[in-house]
Design a protein around this motif. Structure first.
Motif, PDB file in Angstrom:
ATOM      1  N   GLN A 160      -2.684   1.747  -5.338  1.00 27.05           N
ATOM      2  CA  GLN A 160      -3.145   3.123  -5.064  1.00 27.05           C
ATOM      3  C   GLN A 160      -2.267   4.126  -5.794  1.00 27.05           C
ATOM      4  N   SER A 161      -1.089   3.655  -6.218  1.00 29.85           N
ATOM      5  CA  SER A 161      -0.102   4.552  -6.816  1.00 29.85           C
ATOM      6  C   SER A 161       1.067   3.699  -7.299  1.00 29.85           C
ATOM      7  N   GLY A 162       1.647   4.084  -8.428  1.00 33.20           N
ATOM      8  CA  GLY A 162       2.813   3.350  -8.925  1.00 33.20           C
ATOM      9  C   GLY A 162       4.120   3.891  -8.375  1.00 33.20           C
ATOM     10  N   GLN A 163       4.026   4.841  -7.470  1.00 27.29           N
ATOM     11  CA  GLN A 163       5.205   5.565  -7.013  1.00 27.29           C
ATOM     12  C   GLN A 163       6.354   4.675  -6.528  1.00 27.29           C
ATOM     13  N   LEU A 164       6.020   3.693  -5.678  1.00 27.90           N
ATOM     14  CA  LEU A 164       7.100   2.902  -5.081  1.00 27.90           C
ATOM     15  C   LEU A 164       7.882   2.170  -6.178  1.00 27.90           C
TER      16      LEU A 164
ATOM     17  N   PHE B 266       5.837  13.143  -8.250  1.00 30.68           N
ATOM     18  CA  PHE B 266       4.482  13.580  -7.912  1.00 30.68           C
ATOM     19  C   PHE B 266       3.429  12.736  -8.615  1.00 30.68           C
ATOM     20  N   GLY B 267       2.200  12.903  -8.171  1.00 26.88           N
ATOM     21  CA  GLY B 267       1.071  12.205  -8.779  1.00 26.88           C
ATOM     22  C   GLY B 267      -0.019  13.207  -9.143  1.00 26.88           C
ATOM     23  N   LEU B 268      -0.463  13.125 -10.384  1.00 28.83           N
ATOM     24  CA  LEU B 268      -1.528  14.013 -10.877  1.00 28.83           C
ATOM     25  C   LEU B 268      -2.731  13.151 -11.256  1.00 28.83           C
TER      26      LEU B 268
ATOM     27  N   GLY C 187       0.851  -1.182   0.000  1.00 31.06           N
ATOM     28  CA  GLY C 187       0.000   0.000   0.000  1.00 31.06           C
ATOM     29  C   GLY C 187       0.886   1.231   0.000  1.00 31.06           C
ATOM     30  N   CYS C 188       0.426   2.297  -0.615  1.00 37.24           N
ATOM     31  CA  CYS C 188       1.285   3.472  -0.747  1.00 37.24           C
ATOM     32  C   CYS C 188       0.680   4.659  -0.011  1.00 37.24           C
ATOM     33  N   GLU C 189      -0.633   4.702   0.085  1.00 36.60           N
ATOM     34  CA  GLU C 189      -1.291   5.896   0.616  1.00 36.60           C
ATOM     35  C   GLU C 189      -2.227   5.597   1.787  1.00 36.60           C
TER      36      GLU C 189
ATOM     37  N   ARG D  27     -15.369  14.945  -6.389  1.00 34.80           N
ATOM     38  CA  ARG D  27     -13.980  14.901  -6.836  1.00 34.80           C
ATOM     39  C   ARG D  27     -13.254  13.582  -6.553  1.00 34.80           C
ATOM     40  N   HIS D  28     -13.985  12.579  -6.101  1.00 35.78           N
ATOM     41  CA  HIS D  28     -13.346  11.288  -5.843  1.00 35.78           C
ATOM     42  C   HIS D  28     -13.933  10.182  -6.707  1.00 35.78           C
ATOM     43  N   LEU D  29     -13.047   9.439  -7.343  1.00 32.44           N
ATOM     44  CA  LEU D  29     -13.431   8.237  -8.073  1.00 32.44           C
ATOM     45  C   LEU D  29     -12.785   7.052  -7.360  1.00 32.44           C
ATOM     46  N   CYS D  30     -13.326   5.854  -7.563  1.00 34.00           N
ATOM     47  CA  CYS D  30     -12.673   4.662  -6.995  1.00 34.00           C
ATOM     48  C   CYS D  30     -11.612   4.134  -7.946  1.00 34.00           C
TER      49      CYS D  30
ATOM     50  N   PHE E   5      -6.364   2.943  -7.784  1.00 30.64           N
ATOM     51  CA  PHE E   5      -7.635   2.530  -7.179  1.00 30.64           C
ATOM     52  C   PHE E   5      -7.708   3.013  -5.737  1.00 30.64           C
ATOM     53  N   ARG E   6      -8.832   3.571  -5.373  1.00 29.82           N
ATOM     54  CA  ARG E   6      -9.042   4.012  -3.985  1.00 29.82           C
ATOM     55  C   ARG E   6     -10.457   3.630  -3.589  1.00 29.82           C
ATOM     56  N   ALA E   7     -10.563   2.880  -2.513  1.00 27.67           N
ATOM     57  CA  ALA E   7     -11.895   2.505  -2.027  1.00 27.67           C
ATOM     58  C   ALA E   7     -12.457   3.686  -1.246  1.00 27.67           C
TER      59      ALA E   7
ATOM     60  N   GLY F 275     -10.280  21.618  -6.158  1.00 26.08           N
ATOM     61  CA  GLY F 275      -9.586  20.679  -5.276  1.00 26.08           C
ATOM     62  C   GLY F 275      -8.186  20.337  -5.721  1.00 26.08           C
ATOM     63  N   GLU F 276      -7.594  19.394  -4.988  1.00 24.79           N
ATOM     64  CA  GLU F 276      -6.194  19.060  -5.187  1.00 24.79           C
ATOM     65  C   GLU F 276      -5.974  18.396  -6.548  1.00 24.79           C
ATOM     66  N   LEU F 277      -4.999  18.921  -7.280  1.00 24.93           N
ATOM     67  CA  LEU F 277      -4.643  18.338  -8.580  1.00 24.93           C
ATOM     68  C   LEU F 277      -3.480  17.379  -8.445  1.00 24.93           C
ATOM     69  N   ILE F 278      -2.533  17.773  -7.593  1.00 30.99           N
ATOM     70  CA  ILE F 278      -1.250  17.064  -7.526  1.00 30.99           C
ATOM     71  C   ILE F 278      -0.810  16.919  -6.084  1.00 30.99           C
TER      72      ILE F 278
HETATM   73  O1  NSS Z   1      -2.611  10.304  -2.792  1.00 29.06           O
HETATM   74  S1  NSS Z   1      -1.986  11.300  -3.630  1.00 29.06           S
HETATM   75  O2  NSS Z   1      -2.064  12.669  -3.150  1.00 29.06           O
HETATM   76  N1  NSS Z   1      -0.418  10.970  -3.832  1.00 29.06           N
HETATM   77  C1  NSS Z   1       0.023   9.795  -4.277  1.00 29.06           C
HETATM   78  O3  NSS Z   1      -0.666   8.835  -4.580  1.00 29.06           O
HETATM   79  C2  NSS Z   1       1.523   9.736  -4.530  1.00 29.06           C
HETATM   80  N2  NSS Z   1       1.987   8.354  -4.297  1.00 29.06           N
HETATM   81  C3  NSS Z   1       1.779  10.189  -5.942  1.00 29.06           C
HETATM   82  C4  NSS Z   1       3.238  10.266  -6.298  1.00 29.06           C
HETATM   83  O4  NSS Z   1       3.950  11.041  -5.668  1.00 29.06           O
HETATM   84  N3  NSS Z   1       3.676   9.507  -7.279  1.00 29.06           N
HETATM   85  O5  NSS Z   1      -2.672  11.240  -5.030  1.00 29.06           O
HETATM   86  C5  NSS Z   1      -2.145  12.001  -6.099  1.00 29.06           C
HETATM   87  C6  NSS Z   1      -3.250  12.635  -6.903  1.00 29.06           C
HETATM   88  C7  NSS Z   1      -4.116  13.615  -6.117  1.00 29.06           C
HETATM   89  O6  NSS Z   1      -3.510  14.875  -6.021  1.00 29.06           O
HETATM   90  C8  NSS Z   1      -5.370  13.649  -6.952  1.00 29.06           C
HETATM   91  O7  NSS Z   1      -5.209  14.458  -8.084  1.00 29.06           O
HETATM   92  C9  NSS Z   1      -5.467  12.217  -7.441  1.00 29.06           C
HETATM   93  O8  NSS Z   1      -4.186  11.648  -7.338  1.00 29.06           O
HETATM   94  N4  NSS Z   1      -6.420  11.437  -6.625  1.00 29.06           N
HETATM   95  C10 NSS Z   1      -7.656  11.116  -7.033  1.00 29.06           C
HETATM   96  N5  NSS Z   1      -8.330  11.417  -8.157  1.00 29.06           N
HETATM   97  C11 NSS Z   1      -9.588  10.950  -8.267  1.00 29.06           C
HETATM   98  N6  NSS Z   1     -10.204  10.195  -7.335  1.00 29.06           N
HETATM   99  C12 NSS Z   1      -9.571   9.878  -6.190  1.00 29.06           C
HETATM  100  N7  NSS Z   1     -10.169   9.111  -5.295  1.00 29.06           N
HETATM  101  C13 NSS Z   1      -8.224  10.348  -6.004  1.00 29.06           C
HETATM  102  N8  NSS Z   1      -7.310  10.211  -5.009  1.00 29.06           N
HETATM  103  C14 NSS Z   1      -6.216  10.871  -5.424  1.00 29.06           C
END
Ligand code: NSS
Length: 433
Positions: A185-189, A401-403, A164-166, A217-220, A208-210, A355-358
């Motif tokens: 949840q993220s390919g970061q690692l 970062f993650g967008l 798990g990453c987040e 602004r949230h998708l699974c 994927f996020r449950a 909301g949060e983009l990145i």
């Molecule tokens: O949880 S984050 O803030 N960060 C990460 O997952 C890092 N591991 C990314 C990285 O550094 N490689 O998610 C990053 C972004 C966040 O800013 C939103 O834009 C998007 O992912 N995000 C989502 N978008 C849609 N639905 C959901 N549930 C969602 N959660 C995060």
């Protein structure tokens, strides 16, 4: 077979006159006297076809008479310039062929949101969703091009993982032949493994996020763009994010102003998105939130959607929040040596309350520091042994970062709801169609 047909945009662009054959779907129809006016669409545009009783054969006329909205058709005829026709051109049909009459299309005006989501597979043909998905495609292309031009490589992470990453609360669990595993949840690692070979990489893949609550602004399941860079500091990381967001907005505004206008948007809104973006230290955010009326906001609190909206409502560009308290954020973020207790991390918030983009950060690259943080967070170190190992052999400073692609699309196109930024949205109460 393909090249005997003309695309509608070629006709509307004045590039094709005389005899043509087009194929597509019925968009609209009206009849008067001995005429049927059938508006046909293909992926490039719509054009009116005039089907006159005394010009076409009996079968063609009968076909035009009985078509439904969305029947598929082939029309042969002559292109005529006509100021009264939408788009300035019309086809005077010589032959009107039915490929598939089908049944009466179930979607008409004023249908409920739930109905449109249930018939999403059909609703995707609507002008609104077609235009949004075109814009999304351009945005994704611009992002990819931005990174290719900077010498990044695209790599593919695993989607099924044990790491798990987040945080545990949004993990989708699955049974992996009797062992517990998760949807990523993220390919970061994994990105952090890639950079030791490639230095600058990015992933564009689903995350994927449950998510347990319904928000706009949230998708699974969402598409996650994740760049990771060896040797980059958090400062370099933020600069890269600014440059990327600026470029995508500028290109969209200058190359696709017409599409934006069709979506009811003013291209100038995106033209104003120029680096640098304002920055606010989390510490300065506290008095700012008090000023904005959130009197109880204190050290360690996260921004909720009301707080985000208040902070970003009046802005024209995104804003960075940085140096969050360590305990609020993920285990892999590096503590700021100049500001102990806070991490070298930033969130980029979109203007207008979108909301949060990145989310981005500099990563812990020393093994002992990482292990200590993982113990604090009570992570099962055996599941992350490989990740720790990356700090054992030639570790280097790095950031990334993650967008969320749908968050970016939602903001750039000023959509009310994130579900319209993806063809088939997955939210807590919907996995169909
Ligand atoms: O949880 S984050 O803030 N960060 C990460 O997952 C890092 N591991 C990314 C990285 O550094 N490689 O998610 C990053 C972004 C966040 O800013 C939103 O834009 C998007 O992912 N995000 C989502 N978008 C849609 N639905 C959901 N549930 C969602 N959660 C995060």
């Amino acid at each position: 077979m393909g090249n005997v047909f003309t695309s509608i945009s070629e006709i509307l662009g004045g590039k094709k006159t005389g005899e043509v054959a087009i194929r597509g779907w019925v968009y609209r129809k009206r009849s008067s006297g001995g005429m049927h006016f059938v508006v046909v669409r293909d992926s490039t545009g719509v054009i009116q076809c005039a089907v006159k009783k005394d010009v076409v054969d009996a079968k063609s006329f009968e076909n035009a008479e009985k078509v439904f909205i969305e029947s598929s058709v082939i029309v042969n005829g002559e292109v005529k310039e006509d100021n009264r026709a939408p788009g300035g051109y019309e086809i005077q049909a010589k032959q009107f062929e039915l490929v598939h009459l089908g049944e009466a299309f179930p979607i008409a005006k004023d249908q409920s949101v739930e109905f449109l989501l249930d018939t999403r597979h059909l609703w995707l043909r609507s002008q609104k969703l077609t235009n949004i998905m075109k814009a999304r495609d351009y945005i994704v292309r611009y992002l990819r091009e931005f990174f290719y031009n900077k010498g990044f490589r695209e790599l593919s992470p695993p989607i099924i993982t044990r790491a798990g990453c987040e945080g545990g609360s949004t993990l989708f669990k699955l049974d992996y032949f009797g062992k517990e595993a998760y949807l990523t949840q993220s390919g970061q690692l994994y990105n952090e493994a890639f950079i030791t070979a490639f230095e600058k990489v990015f992933i564009l893949a689903p995350s994927f996020r449950a998510e347990q609550s319904r928000t706009v602004r949230h998708l699974c399941e969402y598409w996650h763009l994740e760049p990771e860079m060896a040797w980059y500091s958090q400062e370099d990381n933020m600069k890269l994010q600014e440059e990327m967001v600026e470029e995508v907005c500028q290109r969209m505004a200058s190359e696709h102003a017409d599409l934006l206008k069709e979506l009811g948007l003013e291209p100038d809104r995106l033209k104003k998105v120029k680096a640098p973006f304002p920055r606010i230290d989390y510490e300065e955010l506290i008095p700012k939130m008090h000023e904005l009326g959130f009197k109880k906001f204190k050290w360690g609190d996260d921004l909720g959607s009301d707080e985000e909206a208040a902070l970003t409502k009046e802005l024209e560009k995104p804003i960075f929040i940085h140096n969050f308290p360590k305990g609020m954020k993920a285990f892999y973020m590096r503590e700021d040596p100049e500001k102990p207790g806070t991490v070298l991390a930033s969130d980029l918030q979109a203007p207008g309350g979108h909301g949060e983009l990145i989310g981005g950060s500099e990563r812990i690259w020393e093994m002992d520091e990482l292990l200590a943080r993982m113990r604090e967070e009570k992570l099962r170190i055996e599941d992350y042994q490989w990740y720790v190992d990356l700090r054992r052999y030639g570790s280097v400073p790095h950031s990334g970062f993650g967008l969320g692609i749908e968050r970016l699309v939602k903001w750039m196109l000023n959509l009310d709801h994130i579900r319209d930024a993806i063809p088939f949205p997955r939210v807590i109460n919907r996995v169909y169609p």
